[in-house]
Design an enzyme around this catalytic site. Structure first.
Site, PDB file in Angstrom:
ATOM      1  N   ASP A  58       0.858  -1.185   0.000  1.00  0.00           N
ATOM      2  CA  ASP A  58       0.000   0.000   0.000  1.00  0.00           C
ATOM      3  C   ASP A  58       0.892   1.233   0.000  1.00  0.00           C
ATOM      4  OD1 ASP A  58      -1.909   1.993   0.457  1.00  0.00           O
ATOM      5  OD2 ASP A  58      -3.081   0.742   1.832  1.00  0.00           O
ATOM      6  N   ARG A  93      -0.282   4.420  -0.245  1.00  0.00           N
ATOM      7  CA  ARG A  93      -1.050   5.618   0.068  1.00  0.00           C
ATOM      8  C   ARG A  93      -0.467   6.362   1.268  1.00  0.00           C
ATOM      9  NH1 ARG A  93      -6.922   2.942   0.416  1.00  0.00           N
ATOM     10  NH2 ARG A  93      -5.600   1.304   1.318  1.00  0.00           N
TER      11      ARG A  93
END
Length: 370
Positions: A302, A304
């Protein structure tokens, strides 16, 4: 006239240059530092590779992350990355085939690779950081010199964006700042009492949006959802994920409560961008799960940055939330960024036969509470 740009502005300009295929220059910090010219593997051309070769640097490499190196069985001597020495006859197609795992079936005969272990890899690592930020494949062609002054002269002569290592590192560590650029009333099918706020980061990155319903109090936890953009799920109704149903369910819940805020964050594909997300989908069609596909592309599970959501909430006057999420990582980042999560509100919707394995991977490998 010479323009004075901040570190964040220089980094933003470098990302833009990489996206259009232009080289950038990087130099290390301190006396005796090294220097390098860098171009993104994804936007490299035969002509620019020829230009690099004409400069005859000490080292001419393709830098890839250790995840991609593992796939290629290329030794990652530098821990987080590998430096593959480009063969003399390597062209742009060879570079792209090495960088992009979604092409592996079309170009199966690659390697064996000679990986470099001498010299430092600090600038190679920074090049990969910048390609990720540009939403490109995390792979970069790097021409390195032992002295930074040579690279400074080359950059000045060619008008290239020049970044020092400390500028890139300081920009990454800087406090995230976003400003509301505009806002207006937008009645929706969920609630007629809606208002959309547009926030723009000071570093020139993507804009993000806050959909505020009603008049939520600022002195108590607000019902909130941090929703990452998903073109496939939110717009065209893809059944490969649960994003579209989560978006609708969150808006319904906020509307039913009469007040709340949904942040729509432009961090498509867990932060890797839509083009790379489609590459990951191609790999999933070959049998890899979402985490494995990201790793084969060279990304982390991930990518983000949920600090952006915390910054927007604080800019709007909220310091505590009732957070609609199944992701403990969002809760941890909110708390670390100064936004108290008073309650986690589960959001379990959208399961179907096409995304059952995707949701199972979310739970097993990413810790989502499903």
């Amino acid at each position: 006239m010479t323009l004075s740009l901040s570190g964040e502005e220089l980094v933003s300009r470098a990302r833009a240059d990489l996206r259009i295929g232009a080289p950038i220059a990087l130099v290390g910090a301190g006396d005796g530092a090294a220097g390098a010219l860098v171009m993104a593997a994804e936007t490299a051309s035969d002509a620019r590779l020829a230009d690099f070769r004409a400069l005859a640097p000490d080292a001419f490499d393709l830098a890839i992350t250790h995840h991609r190196a593992t796939t290629l069985k290329a030794r990652a001597y530098d821990g987080t990355l590998a430096r593959i020495a480009l063969p003399a006859d390597a062209d742009a197609a060879w570079v792209m085939a090495t960088a992009d795992p979604s092409l592996d079936l079309a170009t199966p005969l690659k390697g064996p690779y000679a990986t470099r272990r001498e010299g430092g890899a600090e600038l190679h690592a920074l090049a990969l950081v910048l390609t990720k930020q540009a939403r490109l494949l995390p792979a970069a062609v790097v021409a390195a010199w032992a002295d930074a002054e040579t690279v400074r002269r080359l950059a000045a002569g060619a008008g290239l964006t020049l970044l020092s290592a400390d500028i890139v590192e300081d920009a990454a560590a800087a406090t995230i700042r976003l400003r509301e650029i505009s806002g207006a009333r937008v009645p929706t099918r969920f609630s007629e009492a809606g208002r959309v706020h547009v926030f723009r980061p000071d570093d020139g990155a993507e804009e993000h949006y806050a959909i505020e319903i009603g008049q939520p109090a600022r002195d108590e936890p607000v019902l909130a959802r941090l929703h990452s953009a998903c073109f496939t799920g939110d717009v065209i109704g893809s059944l490969k994920c649960d994003c579209g149903p989560q978006l609708a369910a969150a808006m319904d819940e906020i509307a039913t409560a009469g007040a709340g805020v949904l942040l729509y964050m432009n961090q498509e594909g867990r932060g890797i961008g839509l083009a790379n997300k489609m590459r990951a989908y191609s790999l999933q069609d070959q049998g890899y799960d979402t985490v494995e596909a990201n790793h084969r592309l060279g990304f982390e599970d991930d990518e983000r940055d949920f600090r952006l959501g915390a910054a927007i909430l604080k800019e709007m006057g909220f310091t505590a939330v009732r957070l609609m999420t199944n992701n403990p990582g969002k809760i941890a980042m909110m708390e670390a960024s100064g936004v108290h999560v008073a309650e986690r509100v589960p959001l379990r919707v959208g399961r179907n036969r096409h995304n059952a394995d995707y949701l199972a991977t979310k739970a097993a490998k990413s810790g989502h509470l499903l």
